[in-house]
Design an enzyme around this catalytic site. Structure first.
Site, PDB file in Angstrom:
ATOM      1  N   ARG A   1      -8.632   4.015  -3.119  1.00 41.38           N
ATOM      2  CA  ARG A   1      -9.521   4.616  -2.123  1.00 41.38           C
ATOM      3  C   ARG A   1      -9.496   6.144  -2.175  1.00 41.38           C
ATOM      4  NH1 ARG A   1      -9.542   5.688   3.269  1.00 41.38           N
ATOM      5  NH2 ARG A   1      -7.281   5.607   3.221  1.00 41.38           N
ATOM      6  N   LYS A   2      -8.381   6.755  -1.795  1.00 43.65           N
ATOM      7  CA  LYS A   2      -8.291   8.223  -1.778  1.00 43.65           C
ATOM      8  C   LYS A   2      -7.065   8.754  -2.495  1.00 43.65           C
ATOM      9  CE  LYS A   2     -10.924   9.368   2.410  1.00 43.65           C
ATOM     10  NZ  LYS A   2     -10.831  10.020   3.727  1.00 43.65           N
TER      11      LYS A   2
ATOM     12  N   TYR B   1       6.078   7.899  -2.243  1.00 40.72           N
ATOM     13  CA  TYR B   1       4.706   8.258  -2.613  1.00 40.72           C
ATOM     14  C   TYR B   1       4.519   9.768  -2.481  1.00 40.72           C
ATOM     15  CZ  TYR B   1      -0.400   7.586  -2.730  1.00 40.72           C
ATOM     16  OH  TYR B   1      -1.731   7.614  -3.066  1.00 40.72           O
TER      17      TYR B   1
ATOM     18  N   LYS C   1       0.811  -1.220   0.000  1.00 38.09           N
ATOM     19  CA  LYS C   1       0.000   0.000   0.000  1.00 38.09           C
ATOM     20  C   LYS C   1       0.851   1.281   0.000  1.00 38.09           C
ATOM     21  CE  LYS C   1      -3.521  -0.611  -0.505  1.00 38.09           C
ATOM     22  NZ  LYS C   1      -4.029  -1.003  -1.858  1.00 38.09           N
TER      23      LYS C   1
ATOM     24  N   VAL D   1      -1.993   8.727 -15.302  1.00 36.31           N
ATOM     25  CA  VAL D   1      -1.726   8.207 -13.955  1.00 36.31           C
ATOM     26  C   VAL D   1      -2.275   9.104 -12.846  1.00 36.31           C
ATOM     27  CG1 VAL D   1       0.321   6.980 -14.781  1.00 36.31           C
ATOM     28  CG2 VAL D   1       0.610   9.207 -13.675  1.00 36.31           C
TER      29      VAL D   1
ATOM     30  N   SER E   1      -4.096   2.701   4.797  1.00 37.67           N
ATOM     31  CA  SER E   1      -4.417   2.087   3.510  1.00 37.67           C
ATOM     32  C   SER E   1      -4.414   0.559   3.609  1.00 37.67           C
ATOM     33  CB  SER E   1      -3.404   2.562   2.467  1.00 37.67           C
ATOM     34  OG  SER E   1      -3.796   2.155   1.184  1.00 37.67           O
TER      35      SER E   1
ATOM     36  N   THR F   1       2.328   0.868  -5.147  1.00 35.73           N
ATOM     37  CA  THR F   1       2.803  -0.180  -6.066  1.00 35.73           C
ATOM     38  C   THR F   1       2.126  -0.085  -7.431  1.00 35.73           C
ATOM     39  OG1 THR F   1       2.531  -1.536  -4.065  1.00 35.73           O
ATOM     40  CG2 THR F   1       3.480  -2.615  -6.010  1.00 35.73           C
TER      41      THR F   1
ATOM     42  N   ASP G   1      -7.672  10.029 -10.064  1.00 34.15           N
ATOM     43  CA  ASP G   1      -9.079   9.884 -10.469  1.00 34.15           C
ATOM     44  C   ASP G   1      -9.215   9.100 -11.772  1.00 34.15           C
ATOM     45  OD1 ASP G   1      -9.826  11.218  -8.221  1.00 34.15           O
ATOM     46  OD2 ASP G   1     -10.151  13.156  -9.194  1.00 34.15           O
TER      47      ASP G   1
ATOM     48  N   HIS H   1       6.590  -7.288  -2.874  1.00 33.59           N
ATOM     49  CA  HIS H   1       6.633  -6.620  -1.562  1.00 33.59           C
ATOM     50  C   HIS H   1       7.729  -7.236  -0.681  1.00 33.59           C
ATOM     51  CE1 HIS H   1       3.032  -4.478  -2.512  1.00 33.59           C
ATOM     52  NE2 HIS H   1       2.217  -5.507  -2.403  1.00 33.59           N
TER      53      HIS H   1
END
Length: 293
Positions: A255-256, A193, A45, A227, A137, A48, A230, A107
């Site tokens: 999710r967000k 991230y 999370k 990318v 996440s 990736t 949304d 991972h």
């Protein structure tokens, strides 16, 4: 179709794991990497899918729309150690890839990476994400993904997470060990991230330099649009809506995509406790990841 029961975690060579990750272990360890393979590694999370999609577009975005509209990202960028009983294993899927380079995701903690990746000096892209957002996440991912252990409620999950009693173990161990490996290994590119969220153009340029790619300005703009969170969330080939074990009604896979959503989950007491643990665990590490931007 009735889904199998949720898996249990167990200690596997000092790291908390599940059978879905370990049941093809010999084939994972004996995996024959090719020199041009590109391995994308994250703690779960941490972005990736985002980075998998970025790399897939960088290498294969020119191949025409069919690849992008008919092959899910998990088939384009197979999951090295995945071994669900009803599906081909990750190693089998990778060995069936016909594209060059092969893009592979994992991972795995650094000590579990098959030795052929080091022997072949494969390029490795490691993506870190701040520990608090990873926790949130991962919790929601556990709620919606039936092939993950049941996370329970948020309070008990956070305790397990801080103790490394979640699949792939302690966030701190994973990130610190990869960061330390990077200091002596020039074929590891380390990004976060948060950096990607803050300035995608800059991070794209860094990635391209590392990978030896030189997309045109137009290709970069097209990629940046594709990318956006949304757009990925609506893209059926990227949002994991094709994976039966994931119940997107419980929580969407995408999710967000925000930095600092942890603030909507952590209580003041949880945050203070987490900060103490963080300070202790990271005291000898030079890596800095911001938990808000």
């Amino acid at each position: 179709m009735e889904l199998p029961p949720r898996p249990a975690t167990f200690n596997f060579h000092g790291v908390c794991m599940t059978e879905i990750v370990t049941s093809n272990w010999d084939n994972v360890q004996d995996f024959k990497a090719k020199p041009d393979d590109v391995l994308i590694v994250t703690y779960p999370k941490a972005g990736t899918t985002w980075v998998s999609y970025i790399l897939d577009l960088l290498y294969f975005g020119h191949m025409g729309p069919e690849r992008q509209t008919s092959i899910p990202i998990n088939k384009r960028v197979p999951f090295l150690e995945m071994a669900k009983r009803t599906l081909p294993t990750g190693t089998e899927t990778i060995n069936q890839l016909t594209t060059t380079p092969r893009l592979i995701k994992s991972h795995l903690p650094v000590q579990f990476v098959p030795k052929s990746f080091w022997e072949q000096r494969c390029k490795i892209v490691y993506v870190a994400r701040n520990a608090k957002d990873c926790a949130v996440s991962y919790f929601h991912f556990g709620r919606m993904n039936k092939s993950q252990p049941d996370p329970g409620d948020w309070n008990s999950y956070l305790e397990k997470y801080m103790e490394g009693q979640v699949t792939y173990g302690l966030w701190f161990d994973h990130v610190i060990n990869w960061w330390e490996k990077k200091q002596t290994c020039s074929n590891i590119h380390f990004t976060s991230y948060e950096d990607l969220s803050q300035d995608l153009g800059r991070e794209l340029d860094r990635l391209c330099t590392f990978l030896g790619l030189s997309p045109s300005a137009e290709e970069k703009e097209r990629l940046k649009a594709a990318v956006k969170f949304d757009n990925m969330k609506e893209n059926k080939m990227v949002n994991y809506s094709t994976v039966p074990s994931m119940d997107q009604k419980v929580s969407p896979f995408m999710r967000k995509g925000k930095v600092a959503d942890w603030k909507n989950h952590f209580t003041v007491a949880q945050n203070e406790k987490f900060d103490e643990v963080y300070k202790q665990k990271m005291k000898n590490c030079t890596l800095k990841i911001c938990s808000e931007i």
